[in-house]
Design a protein around this motif. Structure first.
Motif, short mmCIF file in Angstrom:
data_model
loop_
_atom_site.label_atom_id
_atom_site.label_comp_id
_atom_site.label_asym_id
_atom_site.label_seq_id
_atom_site.Cartn_x
_atom_site.Cartn_y
_atom_site.Cartn_z
N VAL A 202 0.85 -1.19 0.00
CA VAL A 202 0.00 0.00 0.00
C VAL A 202 0.89 1.24 0.00
CG1 VAL A 202 -1.87 -1.16 1.24
CG2 VAL A 202 -0.15 0.14 2.52
N SER A 203 0.30 2.36 -0.36
CA SER A 203 0.99 3.64 -0.28
C SER A 203 -0.02 4.69 0.13
CB SER A 203 1.64 4.01 -1.62
OG SER A 203 0.66 4.17 -2.63
N GLY A 204 0.49 5.80 0.61
CA GLY A 204 -0.43 6.85 1.01
C GLY A 204 0.26 8.04 1.63
N HIS A 205 -0.55 8.92 2.16
CA HIS A 205 -0.03 10.12 2.82
C HIS A 205 -0.96 10.48 3.97
CE1 HIS A 205 2.31 13.88 3.05
NE2 HIS A 205 1.16 14.41 3.45
N SER A 206 -0.37 10.80 5.10
CA SER A 206 -1.13 11.21 6.27
C SER A 206 -1.08 12.73 6.43
CB SER A 206 -0.56 10.55 7.54
OG SER A 206 -1.23 11.02 8.69
N ASP A 207 -2.23 13.31 6.73
CA ASP A 207 -2.32 14.77 6.87
C ASP A 207 -3.28 15.10 8.01
OD1 ASP A 207 -2.19 17.50 6.46
OD2 ASP A 207 -3.56 17.50 4.75
N VAL A 208 -2.70 15.52 9.14
CA VAL A 208 -3.48 15.89 10.31
C VAL A 208 -3.22 17.35 10.65
CG1 VAL A 208 -3.87 15.43 12.77
CG2 VAL A 208 -3.41 13.54 11.21
N VAL A 209 -4.28 18.11 10.85
CA VAL A 209 -4.16 19.54 11.11
C VAL A 209 -4.58 19.84 12.54
CG1 VAL A 209 -4.93 21.84 10.45
CG2 VAL A 209 -4.62 20.08 8.69
N GLN A 210 -3.70 20.48 13.28
CA GLN A 210 -4.03 20.90 14.64
C GLN A 210 -4.28 22.40 14.65
OE1 GLN A 210 -1.61 19.70 17.90
NE2 GLN A 210 -1.15 17.68 17.08
N THR A 211 -5.45 22.80 15.11
CA THR A 211 -5.75 24.22 15.26
C THR A 211 -5.55 24.60 16.73
OG1 THR A 211 -8.11 23.85 15.66
CG2 THR A 211 -7.41 24.14 13.39
N THR A 212 -5.00 25.78 16.97
CA THR A 212 -4.71 26.21 18.34
C THR A 212 -5.41 27.52 18.66
OG1 THR A 212 -2.72 27.44 17.68
CG2 THR A 212 -2.44 25.10 18.26
N VAL A 213 -5.60 27.76 19.94
CA VAL A 213 -6.18 29.02 20.41
C VAL A 213 -5.28 29.59 21.50
CG1 VAL A 213 -8.57 28.42 19.85
CG2 VAL A 213 -7.61 27.74 22.05
N PRO A 214 -5.25 30.91 21.64
CA PRO A 214 -4.40 31.52 22.67
C PRO A 214 -5.02 31.41 24.06
CG PRO A 214 -5.60 33.22 21.48
CD PRO A 214 -5.93 31.92 20.81
N THR A 215 -4.20 31.24 25.05
CA THR A 215 -4.65 31.28 26.44
C THR A 215 -3.50 31.82 27.28
OG1 THR A 215 -5.69 30.01 28.22
CG2 THR A 215 -3.94 28.91 26.96
N ARG A 216 -3.65 31.84 28.60
CA ARG A 216 -2.59 32.44 29.43
C ARG A 216 -2.66 31.95 30.86
NH1 ARG A 216 -4.91 38.69 29.43
NH2 ARG A 216 -7.06 38.16 29.95
N ASN A 217 -1.49 31.89 31.45
CA ASN A 217 -1.36 31.67 32.89
C ASN A 217 -1.24 33.02 33.58
OD1 ASN A 217 -1.26 28.83 32.75
ND2 ASN A 217 0.93 28.86 32.33
N VAL A 218 -1.56 33.06 34.86
CA VAL A 218 -1.29 34.23 35.69
C VAL A 218 -0.06 33.90 36.53
CG1 VAL A 218 -2.16 35.79 37.46
CG2 VAL A 218 -3.74 34.78 35.79
N VAL A 219 0.99 34.73 36.40
CA VAL A 219 2.23 34.47 37.13
C VAL A 219 2.63 35.73 37.88
CG1 VAL A 219 4.58 33.57 37.00
CG2 VAL A 219 2.92 32.94 35.24
N MET A 220 2.53 35.68 39.21
CA MET A 220 2.89 36.82 40.05
C MET A 220 3.93 36.35 41.07
SD MET A 220 0.73 39.21 38.95
CE MET A 220 0.46 40.39 40.26
N ILE A 221 4.65 37.31 41.63
CA ILE A 221 5.73 36.96 42.55
C ILE A 221 5.68 37.84 43.80
CG2 ILE A 221 7.37 38.51 41.39
CD1 ILE A 221 9.56 36.46 42.06
N LEU A 222 5.95 37.21 44.94
CA LEU A 222 6.10 37.92 46.20
C LEU A 222 7.59 37.90 46.53
CD1 LEU A 222 4.89 39.24 48.76
CD2 LEU A 222 4.68 36.93 49.72
#
Length: 283
Positions: A202-222
């Motif tokens: 057999v022969s072929g080609h694999s094509d998988v698409v990952q879509t991403t979205v922005p997010t964020r952590n909160v990082v504070m320091i004492l």
């Protein structure tokens, strides 16, 4: 939620780390089949989502080669359990066809369970030298032989991996006068590996698409007050992520409801504890 937490921590007396207290990154939103997926068997182009489909962890790459049937794709060497589908035949440069699940699918607890995941089987085949993997569901495991939607969370395993229908698997096995139902039954009853070359390529080609979205952590320091120890850090963390607005594939227990899905335990409770700790330590 991020802005609320950041504001609360600033009012407590903590100072921002990163960009105004936010560490930005992206997460996978969904994984979908790309337009370039193909699988060619006996000169015929097969139908996507009918005859075959890529796994979410499939590598985007082309492949071709002879198909070797490798049972359940196990290579187990435990004191109480030994089963190797790769000991009798070489896999280097081959396309490996593997049954999904395990020979004790009817049991809630089985020593085979930890070896039965699709992704683990593909990684095992890769270690054995395979250049591509075709996984097929036996009738005992999946009577309807339906293709599942791609599930996010799995990173690429480094080689193409397709789910194929029993019809296509039987077509590959036809020159050997075999079929998947009989092979599954044989393996489940005899509990003995049965690997062989099909003589079909057999022969072929694999094509998988990952879509991403922005997010964020909160990082504070004492900041510390001790001249030496202020250069060392204690990290305290909690997570404020939950199920967003719900909807299909979100993990919500009411997936038909699109509304804010508040998280009590352990999301809101963990963040609540963080805010109290920050206030206490800052004082």
């Amino acid at each position: 939620a991020a802005e609320y937490i950041c504001r609360e921590l600033k009012e407590t007396g903590l100072v921002s780390l990163y960009d105004k207290g936010f560490q930005k990154f992206r997460v996978t939103d969904k994984i979908i089949p790309g337009p370039a997926n193909s699988l060619i068997l006996k000169g015929e182009s097969l139908k996507m989502d009918v005859d075959f489909a890529p796994f979410a962890f499939s590598e985007n790459a082309s492949f071709n080669g002879e198909v070797v049937f490798a049972g359940y794709g196990f290579d187990i060497n435990e004191d109480s359990l030994k089963w190797s589908d790769y000991s009798a035949i070489g896999m280097k440069g081959k396309i490996v066809m593997i049954l999904r699940a395990d020979p004790e699918i009817e049991k809630n607890m089985s020593p085979f369970m930890k070896y039965s995941k699709d992704r683990d089987k593909v990684l095992q085949a890769k270690d054995m030298g395979a250049v591509g993997v075709l996984l097929v569901s036996g009738k005992v495991f999946d009577p309807e032989d339906k293709f599942e939607p791609l599930a996010k969370g799995d990173q690429s395993v480094g080689l193409p991996a397709f789910r194929i229908s029993r019809k296509i698997a039987d077509s590959i096995l036809e020159p050997k006068k075999m079929n998947i139902d009989d092979l599954e039954k044989k393996l489940n009853e005899l509990r003995h590996p049965d690997s062989f070359s099909t003589g079909v390529s057999v022969s072929g080609h694999s094509d998988v698409v990952q879509t991403t979205v922005p997010t964020r952590n909160v990082v504070m320091i004492l900041p510390g007050s001790d001249q030496v120890l202020k250069n060392e850090y204690v990290v305290l963390g909690a997570h404020f992520d939950h199920l967003g607005m719900g909807g299909p594939d979100s993990g919500s227990r009411i997936p038909d409801t699109v509304a804010v899905h508040y998280g009590a335990d352990d999301n809101a409770s963990g963040v609540g504890m963080m805010l109290e700790l920050a206030e206490k330590l800052a004082a």
